[in-house]
Scaffold this active site. Structure first.
Site, PDB file in Angstrom:
ATOM      1  N   TYR A 143       0.864  -1.181   0.000  1.00 27.35           N
ATOM      2  CA  TYR A 143       0.000   0.000   0.000  1.00 27.35           C
ATOM      3  C   TYR A 143       0.900   1.230   0.000  1.00 27.35           C
ATOM      4  O   TYR A 143       1.507   1.562   1.014  1.00 27.35           O
ATOM      5  CB  TYR A 143      -0.912  -0.042   1.228  1.00 27.35           C
ATOM      6  CG  TYR A 143      -1.914   1.088   1.357  1.00 27.35           C
ATOM      7  CD1 TYR A 143      -2.146   1.998   0.336  1.00 27.35           C
ATOM      8  CD2 TYR A 143      -2.650   1.229   2.530  1.00 27.35           C
ATOM      9  CE1 TYR A 143      -3.070   3.013   0.472  1.00 27.35           C
ATOM     10  CE2 TYR A 143      -3.580   2.238   2.681  1.00 27.35           C
ATOM     11  CZ  TYR A 143      -3.784   3.141   1.655  1.00 27.35           C
ATOM     12  OH  TYR A 143      -4.696   4.150   1.796  1.00 27.35           O
ATOM     13  N   LYS A 172      -1.486  -1.255  -4.003  1.00 31.09           N
ATOM     14  CA  LYS A 172      -2.481  -0.187  -4.038  1.00 31.09           C
ATOM     15  C   LYS A 172      -1.708   1.117  -4.139  1.00 31.09           C
ATOM     16  O   LYS A 172      -0.990   1.502  -3.219  1.00 31.09           O
ATOM     17  CB  LYS A 172      -3.357  -0.186  -2.782  1.00 31.09           C
ATOM     18  CG  LYS A 172      -4.325   1.008  -2.742  1.00 31.09           C
ATOM     19  CD  LYS A 172      -5.121   1.064  -1.454  1.00 31.09           C
ATOM     20  CE  LYS A 172      -6.006   2.307  -1.442  1.00 31.09           C
ATOM     21  NZ  LYS A 172      -6.814   2.427  -0.190  1.00 31.09           N
TER      22      LYS A 172
END
Length: 307
Positions: A143, A172
């Site tokens: 992330y 992400k």
């Protein structure tokens, strides 16, 4: 990549909603409401669920509470869609612990944030993620959110991790630098799972080969966010473009204050939660609340509850 990872990689696509953590007025976690929110997502076609990511206020939760939130989500989902909880922390040992817990409870993957505040160098970042990945067998989704962490994982670091850690399967990217995002797929492989964490880049990332989005907006308007991915899979580019622009006003208003405050306000107006945040987070200003309510009405979303 082992067959097991390839199978889950095919499932970890589309709209993965980062579900907020609902609190009661006394600031305790409202697990009943959490389950209701997850059901709301699944009823509206969301393709996967995450919890305790940015939208889930993880820094406001104890480690024990994070485990409880993950367990409740896991039980509610009951295998109906993939589950990829956020297990990252500023603390390395906590990250390893939470990621192991995700594996123990049967999560399909774990989303691990680039550590915030302490700003390690790229080699420290590599060692942190490699240690976490080596501690489990489940897929890991990096992330990368520089606006929150004050640190960007460089493409070279990500590519090195992908080469050395077979279970690091995706990222992400809450990264407005679209050149960086393009180079992620170029250097990590076109089959690397790229998810948009920037709402206005959900469609552009699909266009370059992205796997989907992990968008806070899905908390409020799950069907339209999921429909964008469904239309993309069907090759209906016109509909994807239409939904991209249709969602823009909602995306904008939900990020006029720090996430998840606007989303919680919206869900409160919709009657789905008590819109409580734990300090230091707080609800948006009255002026922004009024703007959120008016925007929801533009989307024909019932917003009659006072907050």
């Amino acid at each position: 990549m082992s067959k097991g990872y390839e199978e889950i990689k095919q499932k970890l696509r589309g709209s993965i909603c980062p579900v907020i953590t609902p609190f009661k007025e006394n600031y305790e976690i409202d697990f009943e409401k959490q389950s209701e929110l997850i059901e709301f997502q699944l009823e509206n076609g969301t393709h996967g669920i995450s919890v305790t990511g940015t939208s889930g206020e993880p820094s406001s939760l104890t480690v024990e509470e994070r485990v409880q939130v993950m367990e409740n989500a896991m039980e509610t989902i009951n295998g109906r869609v993939p589950f990829a909880p956020g297990t990252g922390s500023v603390n390395h040992d906590e990250t390893v612990y939470l990621t192991k817990k995700a594996q123990e409870m049967g999560a399909d993957a774990a989303m691990v944030i680039v550590p915030y505040y302490n700003k390690p160098n790229q080699h420290g970042l590599y060692k942190h993620f490699k240690t976490v990945a080596d501690s489990v067998d489940i897929p890991i989704i990096i992330y990368n959110i520089p606006g929150r962490t004050a640190l960007n994982m460089e493409v070279s670091t990500m590519a090195r991790l992908v080469k050395d850690c077979p279970n690091i399967v995706g990222v992400k990217e809450a990264n407005k630098n679209f050149e960086h995002v393009n180079r992620v797929l170029l250097n990590c492989g076109r089959d690397f799972l790229l998810y948009s964490g920037i709402e206005l880049l959900c469609y552009p990332m699909l266009a370059i080969g992205g796997a989907g989005s992990i968008s806070a907006t899905a908390n409020v308007e799950p069907k339209k966010v999921a429909d964008m991915h469904n239309a993309w899979e069907k090759g209906d580019i016109k509909k994807v473009q239409d939904l991209h622009f249709e969602l823009m006003n909602l995306n904008d208003v939900l990020f006029k204050d720090t996430n998840p405050a606007p989303s919680k306000a919206a869900l409160g107006m919709m009657g789905k939660i008590n819109p409580t945040l734990r300090l230091p987070m707080d609800l948006p200003s009255k002026a922004l609340q009024d703007e959120i309510r008016q925007t929801l009405k533009q989307y024909n979303i019932e917003a009659s509850y006072e907050i």
